[in-house]
Write a protein that holds these residues in place. Structure first.
Motif, PDB file in Angstrom:
ATOM      1  N   PRO A  62       3.063  -0.843   3.656  1.00  0.00           N
ATOM      2  CA  PRO A  62       3.645  -0.079   2.681  1.00  0.00           C
ATOM      3  C   PRO A  62       5.146  -0.459   2.928  1.00  0.00           C
ATOM      4  N   SER A  77       0.983  -1.219   0.049  1.00  0.00           N
ATOM      5  CA  SER A  77       0.279   0.029   0.044  1.00  0.00           C
ATOM      6  C   SER A  77       0.870   1.353   0.149  1.00  0.00           C
ATOM      7  N   SER A  78       2.067   1.299  -0.454  1.00  0.00           N
ATOM      8  CA  SER A  78       2.898   2.168  -0.601  1.00  0.00           C
ATOM      9  C   SER A  78       2.629   3.264  -1.758  1.00  0.00           C
TER      10      SER A  78
END
Length: 280
Positions: free
Chosen positions: A276, A219-220
């Protein structure tokens, strides 16, 4: 000659002390031709892409300094023809061949070790129903050491209940679709699927399309943060980015297109749960 004949259903002893699992051919077909995407490596290429007249007949998968890997013919005319169902199941889930030798990368054994008993039995049952494809495939050559085994014997695996949950999505994305193997960095010891690297991308894959580096799935900001759930599902099943541009192989978009909406939703839930990490 196949020593264990399948006619609709198969009983498979999955490990010492494990209860017999009953193979469901329809479930096996869904997994093999859907989320597991087995033909992405095992089906030869023709002029117009995969040659489905030789489905799962084997081909060259990867050629790099570490190894030259050929996916074997897994139809009833291939080397698996003389294996028992238990031997075939062990080869898939543990990477151990009937002669005791180990299957090397890129077969995702580290992921397949999590395959549930029923799903494994169903895959074996379906493979036994395939048309026999006559296709000789060379042995793979490894210039890296292979482990004696990928872990202790797998006795029995009960996966999470099917449903739109992150837990079931994790099962699909690891043990079934093995997304996290290709989308994690690769070292000379195999895919780096520890928490500090899982889903970080960076694995370079070669093929007729050239060289492709698997992207970051965490989720970066340089991963999935900028994509909606619908964007992700379209990318997974069609290989099309939100801007309309085409993504590259070897992502098995055509196989993933057969996934149910619920399975897709579960995978997206799981991907959103990944912490992330910057690109590898």
């Amino acid at each position: 000659m196949i020593r264990s004949t399948i006619a609709g259903l198969s009983l498979l002893a999955l490990g010492a002390g494990a209860a017999a699992a009953e193979g469901d051919v329809a479930r096996g077909e869904y997994l093999v031709r859907g989320p597991a995407g087995c033909g992405n490596c095992h089906t030869p290429f023709g002029e117009a892409g995969f040659d489905m007249s030789k489905e799962l007949g084997g081909r060259l998968v990867e050629d790099n300094p570490m190894f030259t890997a050929y996916a074997p013919n897994i139809t009833p005319a291939g080397e698996v023809a003389d294996w028992t169902d238990a031997e075939l199941a062990r080869a898939i889930r543990e990477g151990i061949l009937p002669d005791g030798s180990v299957i090397g990368p890129p077969m995702p054994i580290a992921m397949y070790r999590g395959l549930g008993d029923d799903d494994l039995a169903s895959i074996v049952a379906f493979l036994r129903t395939l048309p026999a494809v006559v296709n000789e495939v060379p042995d793979s050559v490894y210039n890296i050491p292979l482990p004696p085994a990928y872990g202790p014997p797998v006795e029995s695996i009960t996966p999470p209940a099917r449903g739109v949950t992150a837990d079931y999505g994790q099962y699909l994305a690891t043990a079934v679709s093995h997304c996290m193997e290709c989308h994690s960095p690769m070292s000379d010891k195999g895919p780096m699927t520890d928490p500090e690297h899982l889903g970080q991308g960076g694995f370079e894959i070669h093929g007729p399309w050239g060289s492709v580096t698997a992207p970051n799935l965490t989720s970066s900001e340089d991963g999935l943060a900028g994509y909606s759930d619908e964007d992700l599902k379209k990318m997974i099943t069609t290989g099309t980015r939100p801007d309309g541009s085409a993504m590259m192989p070897p992502m098995p978009y055509g196989y993933f297109a057969h996934m149910t909406e619920g399975d897709l939703d579960a995978i997206v839930l799981y991907l959103r749960s990944l912490p992330p990490l910057p690109d590898a």
